[in-house]
Write an enzyme that holds these catalytic residues in place. Structure first.
Site, PDB file in Angstrom:
ATOM      1  N   CYS A  63      74.089  50.139  61.301  1.00 58.31           N
ATOM      2  CA  CYS A  63      72.697  50.362  60.889  1.00 58.31           C
ATOM      3  C   CYS A  63      71.835  49.502  61.809  1.00 58.31           C
ATOM      4  O   CYS A  63      72.293  49.094  62.883  1.00 58.31           O
ATOM      5  CB  CYS A  63      72.487  50.074  59.406  1.00 58.31           C
ATOM      6  SG  CYS A  63      72.870  48.394  58.878  1.00 58.31           S
ATOM      7  N   HIS A  96      92.420  37.313  60.619  1.00 54.14           N
ATOM      8  CA  HIS A  96      92.411  36.500  59.398  1.00 54.14           C
ATOM      9  C   HIS A  96      91.956  37.262  58.154  1.00 54.14           C
ATOM     10  O   HIS A  96      92.343  36.896  57.056  1.00 54.14           O
ATOM     11  CB  HIS A  96      91.503  35.279  59.580  1.00 54.14           C
ATOM     12  CG  HIS A  96      92.119  34.219  60.444  1.00 54.14           C
ATOM     13  ND1 HIS A  96      91.591  32.956  60.559  1.00 54.14           N
ATOM     14  CD2 HIS A  96      93.231  34.236  61.235  1.00 54.14           C
ATOM     15  CE1 HIS A  96      92.349  32.229  61.386  1.00 54.14           C
ATOM     16  NE2 HIS A  96      93.338  32.995  61.820  1.00 54.14           N
TER      17      HIS A  96
HETATM   18  C1  RB5 Z   1      66.469  50.746  58.481  1.00 51.95           C
HETATM   19  O1  RB5 Z   1      65.163  50.553  58.905  1.00 51.95           O
HETATM   20  C2  RB5 Z   1      67.179  49.408  58.350  1.00 51.95           C
HETATM   21  O2  RB5 Z   1      66.698  48.727  57.229  1.00 51.95           O
HETATM   22  C3  RB5 Z   1      68.660  49.624  58.259  1.00 51.95           C
HETATM   23  O3  RB5 Z   1      69.098  50.296  59.403  1.00 51.95           O
HETATM   24  C4  RB5 Z   1      69.536  48.379  58.175  1.00 51.95           C
HETATM   25  O4  RB5 Z   1      69.251  47.489  59.210  1.00 51.95           O
HETATM   26  C5  RB5 Z   1      69.626  47.717  56.878  1.00 51.95           C
HETATM   27  O5  RB5 Z   1      70.333  46.725  56.712  1.00 51.95           O
END
Ligand code: RB5
Length: 144
Positions: A63, A96
């Site tokens: 993400c 680990h």
């Molecule tokens: C999306 O904007 C962002 O919040 C997501 O990709 C992530 O980084 C959340 O932890």
């Protein structure tokens, strides 16, 4: 076979990592997202984590920061998702912690570091021994 997923914040990085996996000859299943359109990372994390839990397969979640994906994936029993930032964390997540999912940030990690981490994560074995005892204690927490 490994599983790979991202939200919109990790989408471009996911596409780069997929090319790298193909170059390495590693088969993968893309669990989405399938575009840069905004989506919710827990949906992808849960879908991918369900595939990995209880199997001997590994996953990659990306993400923006890697944080949301790792928090969400670790809610699924059997998942040990490690948020990694470099070769050392990727290596020790396996040696680990017997991590079965690696998470990292598409907005915080350079693509060459990401490829290095994925390579290490996929090739490094769990050391077992005293680390197995600690993993078992984490597993016990799932059964509360
Ligand atoms: C999306 O904007 C962002 O919040 C997501 O990709 C992530 O980084 C959340 O932890």
């Amino acid at each position: 076979m490994i599983f790979i997923g991202s939200d919109h914040g990790g989408f471009d990085m996911k596409e780069s990592v997929k090319l790298f996996l193909t170059e390495m000859g590693v088969e993968f299943e893309d669990m989405g997202a399938y575009s840069n359109d905004s989506c919710d990372y827990p949906d992808i994390a849960e879908k991918l984590a369900q595939k990995v839990a209880g199997s001997s397969q590994k996953g990659i979640l990306i993400c923006g920061s890697g944080i949301g994906m790792s928090i969400a994936a670790n809610k699924v029993d059997g998942i040990r998702c490690a948020l990694c930032h470099d070769a050392y964390t990727a290596e020790y997540a396996r040696r680990h912690n017997d991590a079965n999912i690696i998470a990292f940030g598409g907005r915080t990690t350079g693509v060459e570091i990401a490829k290095q981490m994925v390579n290490i994560f996929l090739k490094t074995e769990f050391e077992g021994g005293r680390h197995k005892r600690r993993i078992d204690k984490i597993k016990d927490m799932e059964e509360l």
